[in-house]
Write an enzyme that holds these catalytic residues in place. Structure first.
Site, PDB file in Angstrom:
ATOM      1  N   ARG A  29       0.825  -1.213   0.000  1.00  0.00           N
ATOM      2  CA  ARG A  29       0.000   0.000   0.000  1.00  0.00           C
ATOM      3  C   ARG A  29       0.862   1.267   0.000  1.00  0.00           C
ATOM      4  NH1 ARG A  29      -5.623  -0.618   1.369  1.00  0.00           N
ATOM      5  NH2 ARG A  29      -6.132  -2.736   0.791  1.00  0.00           N
ATOM      6  N   ARG A  33      -3.323   6.884   0.882  1.00  0.00           N
ATOM      7  CA  ARG A  33      -3.796   8.105   1.535  1.00  0.00           C
ATOM      8  C   ARG A  33      -2.801   8.803   2.445  1.00  0.00           C
ATOM      9  NH1 ARG A  33      -9.400   6.015   3.815  1.00  0.00           N
ATOM     10  NH2 ARG A  33      -8.130   4.142   3.921  1.00  0.00           N
ATOM     11  N   ARG A  42      -6.855  11.799  -5.948  1.00  0.00           N
ATOM     12  CA  ARG A  42      -8.087  11.063  -5.673  1.00  0.00           C
ATOM     13  C   ARG A  42      -9.264  12.038  -5.654  1.00  0.00           C
ATOM     14  NH1 ARG A  42     -11.590   9.269  -1.599  1.00  0.00           N
ATOM     15  NH2 ARG A  42     -11.755   7.019  -1.282  1.00  0.00           N
ATOM     16  N   ASP A  79      -6.952  -2.912  -7.426  1.00  0.00           N
ATOM     17  CA  ASP A  79      -7.483  -3.507  -6.197  1.00  0.00           C
ATOM     18  C   ASP A  79      -7.837  -4.959  -6.448  1.00  0.00           C
ATOM     19  OD1 ASP A  79      -8.353  -2.472  -3.365  1.00  0.00           O
ATOM     20  OD2 ASP A  79      -9.796  -3.986  -3.971  1.00  0.00           O
ATOM     21  N   TYR A 155     -14.674 -12.091   0.345  1.00  0.00           N
ATOM     22  CA  TYR A 155     -15.333 -10.838  -0.065  1.00  0.00           C
ATOM     23  C   TYR A 155     -16.534 -11.116  -0.965  1.00  0.00           C
ATOM     24  CZ  TYR A 155     -11.597  -7.888   1.845  1.00  0.00           C
ATOM     25  OH  TYR A 155     -10.720  -7.250   2.686  1.00  0.00           O
TER      26      TYR A 155
HETATM   27  O1  1CP Z   1       0.161   0.638  -3.292  1.00  0.00           O
HETATM   28  C1  1CP Z   1      -0.355  -0.501  -3.363  1.00  0.00           C
HETATM   29  O2  1CP Z   1      -0.141  -1.394  -2.531  1.00  0.00           O
HETATM   30  C2  1CP Z   1      -1.187  -0.844  -4.591  1.00  0.00           C
HETATM   31  C3  1CP Z   1      -2.582  -0.768  -4.469  1.00  0.00           C
HETATM   32  C4  1CP Z   1      -3.470  -1.723  -3.658  1.00  0.00           C
HETATM   33  C5  1CP Z   1      -3.337  -3.072  -3.311  1.00  0.00           C
HETATM   34  C6  1CP Z   1      -2.135  -3.982  -3.491  1.00  0.00           C
HETATM   35  C7  1CP Z   1      -4.727  -1.321  -3.244  1.00  0.00           C
HETATM   36  C8  1CP Z   1      -5.266   0.033  -3.401  1.00  0.00           C
HETATM   37  N1  1CP Z   1      -5.390  -2.403  -2.725  1.00  0.00           N
HETATM   38  C9  1CP Z   1      -4.554  -3.494  -2.730  1.00  0.00           C
HETATM   39  C10 1CP Z   1      -4.845  -4.854  -2.307  1.00  0.00           C
HETATM   40  C11 1CP Z   1      -6.043  -5.116  -1.451  1.00  0.00           C
HETATM   41  N2  1CP Z   1      -7.294  -4.560  -1.536  1.00  0.00           N
HETATM   42  C12 1CP Z   1      -6.066  -6.104  -0.435  1.00  0.00           C
HETATM   43  C13 1CP Z   1      -4.914  -7.017  -0.117  1.00  0.00           C
HETATM   44  C14 1CP Z   1      -3.868  -6.363   0.710  1.00  0.00           C
HETATM   45  C15 1CP Z   1      -4.261  -6.045   2.139  1.00  0.00           C
HETATM   46  O3  1CP Z   1      -4.561  -6.985   2.875  1.00  0.00           O
HETATM   47  O4  1CP Z   1      -4.223  -4.865   2.483  1.00  0.00           O
HETATM   48  C16 1CP Z   1      -7.345  -6.093   0.144  1.00  0.00           C
HETATM   49  C17 1CP Z   1      -7.846  -6.954   1.281  1.00  0.00           C
HETATM   50  C18 1CP Z   1      -8.122  -5.126  -0.573  1.00  0.00           C
HETATM   51  C19 1CP Z   1      -9.550  -4.788  -0.367  1.00  0.00           C
HETATM   52  C20 1CP Z   1      -9.715  -3.362  -0.036  1.00  0.00           C
HETATM   53  N3  1CP Z   1      -9.612  -2.357  -0.968  1.00  0.00           N
HETATM   54  C21 1CP Z   1      -9.898  -2.768   1.231  1.00  0.00           C
HETATM   55  C22 1CP Z   1     -10.089  -3.515   2.548  1.00  0.00           C
HETATM   56  C23 1CP Z   1     -11.562  -3.680   2.738  1.00  0.00           C
HETATM   57  C24 1CP Z   1     -11.957  -4.344   4.033  1.00  0.00           C
HETATM   58  O5  1CP Z   1     -12.743  -3.705   4.763  1.00  0.00           O
HETATM   59  O6  1CP Z   1     -11.560  -5.484   4.303  1.00  0.00           O
HETATM   60  C25 1CP Z   1      -9.920  -1.384   1.050  1.00  0.00           C
HETATM   61  C26 1CP Z   1     -10.111  -0.319   2.099  1.00  0.00           C
HETATM   62  C27 1CP Z   1      -9.731  -1.125  -0.352  1.00  0.00           C
HETATM   63  C28 1CP Z   1      -9.639   0.177  -1.014  1.00  0.00           C
HETATM   64  C29 1CP Z   1      -8.279   0.565  -1.406  1.00  0.00           C
HETATM   65  N4  1CP Z   1      -7.496  -0.195  -2.252  1.00  0.00           N
HETATM   66  C30 1CP Z   1      -6.324   0.467  -2.482  1.00  0.00           C
HETATM   67  C31 1CP Z   1      -6.359   1.709  -1.745  1.00  0.00           C
HETATM   68  C32 1CP Z   1      -5.284   2.754  -1.761  1.00  0.00           C
HETATM   69  C33 1CP Z   1      -7.586   1.754  -1.077  1.00  0.00           C
HETATM   70  C34 1CP Z   1      -8.079   2.903  -0.225  1.00  0.00           C
HETATM   71  C35 1CP Z   1      -8.831   3.794  -1.133  1.00  0.00           C
HETATM   72  C36 1CP Z   1      -8.990   5.174  -0.647  1.00  0.00           C
HETATM   73  O7  1CP Z   1      -9.719   5.384   0.322  1.00  0.00           O
HETATM   74  O8  1CP Z   1      -8.421   6.102  -1.290  1.00  0.00           O
END
Ligand code: 1CP
Length: 352
Positions: A29, A33, A42, A79, A155
């Site tokens: 990540r 943010r 964003r 994602d 999910y």
């Molecule tokens: O920089 C990076 O790592 C690349 C981008 C990336 C990756 C690898 C994002 C962007 N998401 C992911 C993978 C991801 N997405 C995972 C696996 C890694 C981990 O365990 O963290 C998972 C479980 C998700 C699902 C997801 N997407 C969640 C979690 C939801 C939950 O409640 O369980 C969330 C909050 C997102 C949104 C997301 N994806 C990525 C970002 C930067 C965000 C936040 C978006 C924002 O608010 O701007």
């Protein structure tokens, strides 16, 4: 005679080659943010999903942390839930809550109606990858990724993150139905990863972030067999890129996961990197495992804890420095700078 082009440090480390003490660093990540330039883009894009779906913006967000910190790898901004979206589960993003699937899989009929994954539905991702690879320095590896079959199934059944009660109910009450989702996911994952490799990714990563929720005794069918299937399908398709598998909170499976053909295992921060490197070092590379909460402290503490992780790794090669999970949005940029500096200093002058 001209020198051979230098293979990126991350790729040499994933192959467990001798890097003269140099340890590559990237951070899960790393685009997100905690970076003011991410928040700005964003806001301009209007939403997280709009950012993901616009190749120019997704590429720009991918490059932001590389420009700022010079990490050894970029991970394409996307994602894991884009694959379920491409399968018709209708991904939305609720501000203040996070991603939500509008059509979760709750019935046999819904599972039977699941289409096969069409990578053309994620053509924007391929374009973002191609643009990013063209912009990145040759020494910086580009990582493509998907979720793991089990994490995606969690999910897909619940429709949102949390404790995944619906998925956990289904895997006990209707194991065959749950298994059909897992099997479909393995095929979709291999197909998505192959497309990302073809578009220009140097490394592929599978985030099975909820692996730790798989009940004991069911790990073969829920976690390991699908990972083996992904590896077999990738290799059968001629995809040669190294694969990193992150089975979070499931280090009891590390030896079995290491034998699936992956190049590297992600290590969460609750696991013992030293013990794992003594057990598996040389057979696979290990990636991790600083507690992301350390990045909420101060530069001196960050440097000290980074040294502790570097010192814990006990094999002669194959350590990729990373966090044990994703970076928190409250992380001060100065602490990330301190982390990169500490890893570069602590892993010796011999880089590149
Ligand atoms: O920089 C990076 O790592 C690349 C981008 C990336 C990756 C690898 C994002 C962007 N998401 C992911 C993978 C991801 N997405 C995972 C696996 C890694 C981990 O365990 O963290 C998972 C479980 C998700 C699902 C997801 N997407 C969640 C979690 C939801 C939950 O409640 O369980 C969330 C909050 C997102 C949104 C997301 N994806 C990525 C970002 C930067 C965000 C936040 C978006 C924002 O608010 O701007």
């Amino acid at each position: 005679m001209s020198a051979a082009p230098t293979k990126p440090l991350l790729l040499r480390t994933l192959a467990c080659e001798d890097t003269a003490g140099a340890t590559p660093i990237w951070v899960m990540r790393q685009a997100g943010r905690y970076l003011p330039e991410y928040r700005e883009l964003r806001q301009k894009a209007g939403s997280f999903l709009a950012l993901c779906r616009d190749p120019a913006l997704a590429s720009e967000v991918t490059l932001q942390p590389i420009r700022r910190f010079g990490f050894d790898a970029a991970i394409i901004f996307s994602d894991i839930l884009l694959v379920p979206d491409a399968l018709g589960l209708e991904l939305g993003f609720v501000d203040g809550e996070g991603p939500v699937l509008g059509r979760p899989l709750r019935t046999a009929a819904a599972v039977a109606a699941l289409p096969s994954f069409d990578p053309a539905r994620l053509a924007h991702l391929d374009e973002a990858i191609a643009r990013t690879r063209a912009e990145l320095p040759a020494a910086t590896a580009l990582i493509g990724f998907t979720g793991g079959a089990f994490t995606l199934a969690c999910y897909m059944v619940d429709g949102r993150g949390g404790d995944f009660w619906q998925a956990r109910r289904m895997l006990h009450a209707e194991p065959d139905l749950f298994q059909r989702i897992i099997d479909a996911n393995a095929t979709a994952i291999a197909s998505s990863l192959a497309a990302q490799a073809a578009a220009g990714c140097d490394v592929l990563m599978v985030f099975d972030s909820w692996a730790g929720l798989a009940p004991r005794g069911r790990e073969e069918e829920l976690l390991l067999n699908p990972l083996r299937a992904v590896m077999a399908q990738l290799r059968a398709a001629g995809v040669a890129q190294p694969v990193i598998a992150f089975l979070r909170n499931a280090s009891h499976l590390a030896a079995a996961a290491a034998a699936t053909g992956v190049a590297c295992l992600g290590v969460d921060w609750q696991s013992d990197l030293g013990a794992l490197s003594r057990e598996l070092g040389g057979r696979v590379a290990l990636q991790g495992n600083l507690d992301p909460a350390v990045l909420l402290t101060d530069p001196a503490t960050v440097a000290r804890e980074a040294q502790r992780v570097l010192a814990a790794y006990a094999a002669p090669a194959g350590h990729v420095f990373n966090l044990g999970h994703g970076v928190d949005k409250e992380t001060p940029v100065a602490n990330m700078e301190a982390l990169v500096a500490a890893v570069r200093e602590g892993s010796g002058a011999a880089r590149g």
